[in-house]
Design a protein around this motif. Structure first.
Motif, mmCIF file in Angstrom:
data_model
loop_
_atom_site.group_PDB
_atom_site.id
_atom_site.type_symbol
_atom_site.label_atom_id
_atom_site.label_comp_id
_atom_site.label_asym_id
_atom_site.label_seq_id
_atom_site.Cartn_x
_atom_site.Cartn_y
_atom_site.Cartn_z
ATOM 1 N N ALA A 122 0.829 -1.209 0.000
ATOM 2 C CA ALA A 122 0.000 0.000 0.000
ATOM 3 C C ALA A 122 0.862 1.258 0.000
ATOM 4 O O ALA A 122 0.617 2.199 -0.770
ATOM 5 N N THR A 123 1.888 1.295 0.872
ATOM 6 C CA THR A 123 2.753 2.479 0.923
ATOM 7 C C THR A 123 3.604 2.592 -0.339
ATOM 8 O O THR A 123 3.830 3.699 -0.831
ATOM 9 N N PHE B 118 1.282 3.902 -3.042
ATOM 10 C CA PHE B 118 0.977 5.312 -2.808
ATOM 11 C C PHE B 118 2.143 6.187 -3.257
ATOM 12 O O PHE B 118 1.948 7.199 -3.959
ATOM 13 N N ASP B 119 3.367 5.825 -2.844
ATOM 14 C CA ASP B 119 4.537 6.629 -3.201
ATOM 15 C C ASP B 119 4.767 6.646 -4.707
ATOM 16 O O ASP B 119 5.090 7.690 -5.291
ATOM 17 N N LEU C 173 2.233 8.955 -6.363
ATOM 18 C CA LEU C 173 2.549 10.372 -6.183
ATOM 19 C C LEU C 173 3.752 10.788 -7.029
ATOM 20 O O LEU C 173 3.803 11.919 -7.523
ATOM 21 N N TYR D 15 5.432 11.366 0.946
ATOM 22 C CA TYR D 15 5.941 10.030 0.679
ATOM 23 C C TYR D 15 6.117 9.269 1.989
ATOM 24 O O TYR D 15 6.604 9.820 2.981
ATOM 25 N N TYR D 16 5.745 8.002 1.967
ATOM 26 C CA TYR D 16 5.843 7.170 3.163
ATOM 27 C C TYR D 16 7.193 6.466 3.289
ATOM 28 O O TYR D 16 7.539 6.008 4.377
#
Length: 227
Positions: free
Chosen positions: A168-169, A172-173, A176, A190-191
Protein backbone atom coordinates in the motif's frame (compact mmCIF):
# COMPACT_ATOMS: atom_id res chain seq x y z
CA UNK A 1 -15.25 8.91 2.23
CA UNK A 2 -13.84 7.28 5.45
CA UNK A 3 -16.83 8.48 7.52
CA UNK A 4 -20.01 10.50 6.91
CA UNK A 5 -18.18 13.60 8.17
CA UNK A 6 -15.06 12.96 6.08
CA UNK A 7 -14.13 14.20 2.60
CA UNK A 8 -15.66 12.73 -0.52
CA UNK A 9 -13.57 11.01 -3.18
CA UNK A 10 -13.99 14.09 -5.38
CA UNK A 11 -12.72 16.37 -2.60
CA UNK A 12 -9.68 14.13 -2.10
CA UNK A 13 -8.93 14.20 -5.83
CA UNK A 14 -9.08 18.00 -5.90
CA UNK A 15 -6.76 18.12 -2.90
CA UNK A 16 -4.31 15.68 -4.51
CA UNK A 17 -4.08 17.89 -7.61
CA UNK A 18 -3.34 21.01 -5.52
CA UNK A 19 -0.16 22.21 -3.86
CA UNK A 20 0.56 20.85 -0.39
CA UNK A 21 -0.46 24.15 1.21
CA UNK A 22 -3.68 24.64 -0.76
CA UNK A 23 -4.53 20.97 -0.54
CA UNK A 24 -4.49 21.10 3.25
CA UNK A 25 -6.42 24.36 3.25
CA UNK A 26 -9.15 22.51 1.36
CA UNK A 27 -9.01 19.41 3.55
CA UNK A 28 -8.77 21.21 6.89
CA UNK A 29 -12.48 21.27 7.88
CA UNK A 30 -12.74 17.48 7.46
CA UNK A 31 -9.18 16.40 8.23
CA UNK A 32 -9.94 15.06 11.70
CA UNK A 33 -12.45 12.65 10.16
CA UNK A 34 -9.83 10.93 8.00
CA UNK A 35 -7.25 8.20 8.77
CA UNK A 36 -4.52 10.78 8.14
CA UNK A 37 -4.96 12.25 11.61
CA UNK A 38 -2.58 10.70 14.15
CA UNK A 39 -4.59 8.17 16.21
CA UNK A 40 -5.35 9.15 19.78
CA UNK A 41 -3.72 5.93 20.98
CA UNK A 42 -0.42 7.06 19.45
CA UNK A 43 -0.74 10.52 21.00
CA UNK A 44 -1.46 9.01 24.41
CA UNK A 45 1.50 6.63 24.11
CA UNK A 46 3.76 9.55 23.24
CA UNK A 47 2.54 11.51 26.26
CA UNK A 48 3.27 8.58 28.55
CA UNK A 49 6.74 8.05 27.11
CA UNK A 50 7.66 11.72 27.56
CA UNK A 51 6.07 12.24 30.96
CA UNK A 52 9.15 11.14 32.88
CA UNK A 53 11.59 13.24 30.86
CA UNK A 54 10.45 16.71 31.98
CA UNK A 55 9.66 19.05 33.43
CA UNK A 56 8.97 21.04 30.29
CA UNK A 57 8.05 24.72 30.39
CA UNK A 58 7.14 25.45 26.79
CA UNK A 59 6.31 23.23 23.82
CA UNK A 60 6.30 23.52 20.02
CA UNK A 61 4.25 21.39 17.62
CA UNK A 62 5.97 21.48 14.23
CA UNK A 63 3.55 21.07 11.31
CA UNK A 64 0.73 21.07 13.84
CA UNK A 65 -2.09 20.69 11.33
CA UNK A 66 -5.44 20.78 13.11
CA UNK A 67 -3.67 20.43 16.46
CA UNK A 68 -3.49 16.72 17.30
CA UNK A 69 -0.11 17.15 18.95
CA UNK A 70 -1.18 20.18 20.95
CA UNK A 71 -2.95 17.90 23.40
CA UNK A 72 0.35 16.09 24.04
CA UNK A 73 2.12 19.38 24.69
CA UNK A 74 -0.71 20.68 26.84
CA UNK A 75 -0.40 17.66 29.12
CA UNK A 76 3.37 18.04 29.47
CA UNK A 77 4.24 21.75 29.28
CA UNK A 78 3.65 24.12 32.18
CA UNK A 79 4.04 27.55 30.59
CA UNK A 80 2.42 27.44 27.19
CA UNK A 81 2.35 25.74 23.82
CA UNK A 82 2.80 26.91 20.24
CA UNK A 83 1.80 25.29 16.97
CA UNK A 84 3.36 26.13 13.62
CA UNK A 85 2.05 25.20 10.16
CA UNK A 86 1.99 26.79 6.72
CA UNK A 87 -1.65 25.96 5.96
CA UNK A 88 -3.92 28.75 7.13
CA UNK A 89 -6.88 26.39 6.91
CA UNK A 90 -5.30 23.85 9.25
CA UNK A 91 -4.25 26.61 11.64
CA UNK A 92 -7.82 27.91 11.73
CA UNK A 93 -9.05 24.51 12.88
CA UNK A 94 -6.26 24.27 15.45
CA UNK A 95 -7.05 27.70 16.89
CA UNK A 96 -10.68 26.70 17.34
CA UNK A 97 -9.71 23.48 19.11
CA UNK A 98 -7.01 25.04 21.33
CA UNK A 99 -7.95 28.68 21.97
CA UNK A 100 -5.41 29.09 24.78
CA UNK A 101 -2.43 28.05 22.66
CA UNK A 102 -0.36 30.25 20.33
CA UNK A 103 -0.15 29.57 16.59
CA UNK A 104 2.26 30.81 13.94
CA UNK A 105 1.97 30.45 10.18
CA UNK A 106 5.40 29.60 8.79
CA UNK A 107 7.27 27.14 6.59
CA UNK A 108 8.85 24.45 8.77
CA UNK A 109 11.98 24.64 6.61
CA UNK A 110 12.52 28.19 7.90
CA UNK A 111 11.21 28.24 11.45
CA UNK A 112 11.18 31.74 13.03
CA UNK A 113 12.15 30.67 16.56
CA UNK A 114 15.31 30.96 18.62
CA UNK A 115 15.94 28.95 21.81
CA UNK A 116 12.40 29.39 23.10
CA UNK A 117 11.19 25.83 23.74
CA UNK A 118 11.96 22.86 25.95
CA UNK A 119 10.05 20.29 23.91
CA UNK A 120 9.23 20.02 20.22
CA UNK A 121 7.02 17.33 18.70
CA UNK A 122 5.85 16.50 15.21
CA UNK A 123 3.34 13.88 14.09
CA UNK A 124 3.02 12.43 10.61
CA UNK A 125 4.79 15.30 8.89
CA UNK A 126 8.19 13.98 7.82
CA UNK A 127 6.78 12.55 4.60
CA UNK A 128 6.14 16.10 3.40
CA UNK A 129 9.88 16.78 3.29
CA UNK A 130 12.22 15.43 0.65
CA UNK A 131 15.44 13.91 2.02
CA UNK A 132 17.44 16.97 0.96
CA UNK A 133 15.03 19.19 2.93
CA UNK A 134 15.39 17.36 6.25
CA UNK A 135 18.58 19.22 7.31
CA UNK A 136 16.80 22.59 7.07
CA UNK A 137 13.86 21.22 9.07
CA UNK A 138 16.06 19.75 11.80
CA UNK A 139 18.33 22.79 11.96
CA UNK A 140 15.31 25.02 12.51
CA UNK A 141 14.00 22.82 15.30
CA UNK A 142 17.47 22.69 16.87
CA UNK A 143 17.58 26.50 16.93
CA UNK A 144 14.09 26.66 18.40
CA UNK A 145 15.03 24.50 21.39
CA UNK A 146 16.77 25.63 24.53
CA UNK A 147 19.99 23.79 25.47
CA UNK A 148 18.95 20.34 26.69
CA UNK A 149 15.61 20.55 24.90
CA UNK A 150 14.00 17.55 23.23
CA UNK A 151 12.55 16.82 19.81
CA UNK A 152 10.26 13.78 19.84
CA UNK A 153 8.19 12.02 17.17
CA UNK A 154 6.80 8.52 16.56
CA UNK A 155 8.32 6.45 13.77
CA UNK A 156 7.14 3.12 12.41
CA UNK A 157 9.30 0.26 11.26
CA UNK A 158 9.37 -0.50 7.53
CA UNK A 159 6.61 -3.11 6.98
CA UNK A 160 7.71 -6.52 5.69
CA UNK A 161 7.50 -7.13 1.97
CA UNK A 162 4.79 -9.76 2.51
CA UNK A 163 2.46 -7.29 4.25
CA UNK A 164 -0.43 -5.30 2.81
CA UNK A 165 1.10 -2.16 4.35
CA UNK A 166 4.30 -2.62 2.33
CA UNK A 167 2.46 -2.74 -0.98
CA UNK A 168 0.00 0.00 0.00
CA UNK A 169 2.75 2.48 0.92
CA UNK A 170 4.83 1.48 -2.10
CA UNK A 171 1.85 1.97 -4.41
CA UNK A 172 0.98 5.31 -2.81
CA UNK A 173 4.54 6.63 -3.20
CA UNK A 174 4.79 5.45 -6.80
CA UNK A 175 1.44 7.04 -7.67
CA UNK A 176 2.55 10.37 -6.18
CA UNK A 177 5.86 10.25 -8.04
CA UNK A 178 3.98 9.78 -11.31
CA UNK A 179 1.58 12.58 -10.36
CA UNK A 180 4.45 14.93 -9.54
CA UNK A 181 6.25 14.08 -12.77
CA UNK A 182 3.31 15.18 -14.92
CA UNK A 183 1.46 17.75 -12.80
CA UNK A 184 2.41 21.04 -11.17
CA UNK A 185 2.51 22.19 -8.45
CA UNK A 186 3.89 19.07 -6.78
CA UNK A 187 2.25 17.44 -3.78
CA UNK A 188 4.99 16.01 -1.59
CA UNK A 189 3.89 13.22 0.74
CA UNK A 190 5.94 10.03 0.68
CA UNK A 191 5.84 7.17 3.16
CA UNK A 192 9.13 5.53 2.20
CA UNK A 193 11.66 8.38 2.07
CA UNK A 194 12.39 8.65 5.80
CA UNK A 195 14.08 5.49 7.02
CA UNK A 196 15.13 5.47 10.68
CA UNK A 197 18.78 5.18 9.68
CA UNK A 198 18.62 8.23 7.42
CA UNK A 199 16.62 10.33 9.87
CA UNK A 200 18.98 9.47 12.74
CA UNK A 201 21.96 10.38 10.58
CA UNK A 202 20.50 13.80 9.76
CA UNK A 203 19.53 14.46 13.38
CA UNK A 204 23.03 13.54 14.57
CA UNK A 205 24.60 15.75 11.91
CA UNK A 206 22.47 18.63 13.19
CA UNK A 207 23.87 18.20 16.70
CA UNK A 208 21.19 16.09 18.39
CA UNK A 209 21.85 13.02 20.52
CA UNK A 210 19.35 10.43 19.34
CA UNK A 211 17.73 7.43 21.00
CA UNK A 212 14.45 5.55 20.61
CA UNK A 213 11.96 3.99 23.03
CA UNK A 214 9.26 1.48 22.03
CA UNK A 215 5.67 2.59 21.75
CA UNK A 216 2.37 0.80 21.55
CA UNK A 217 1.20 -0.42 19.06
CA UNK A 218 4.15 -2.78 18.36
CA UNK A 219 6.33 -1.74 15.46
CA UNK A 220 6.46 1.92 16.51
CA UNK A 221 9.20 3.75 18.38
CA UNK A 222 9.40 7.24 19.79
CA UNK A 223 12.45 9.04 18.45
CA UNK A 224 13.91 11.29 21.16
CA UNK A 225 16.56 13.76 20.02
CA UNK A 226 18.20 15.92 22.68
CA UNK A 227 19.92 19.22 21.94
Amino acid sequence: MFSPQGPSLRELCVQALSSVEHGYDLLAPKFDHTPFRTPQSMLDATTRALSGLGPFRTGLDVCCGTGAGMGVLGALCQDGTTGVDFSSGMLGQARSAYPNASFVRADARALPFDAGFDLAVTFGALGHFLPEERPALFNGIYRALRPGGLLAFPAGSRPPVTSIAHWATLGFDLALRVRNAVWRPPFVMYYRTNTMQEVSRDLTATGFTVRTVPLSPPGYNLVIARK
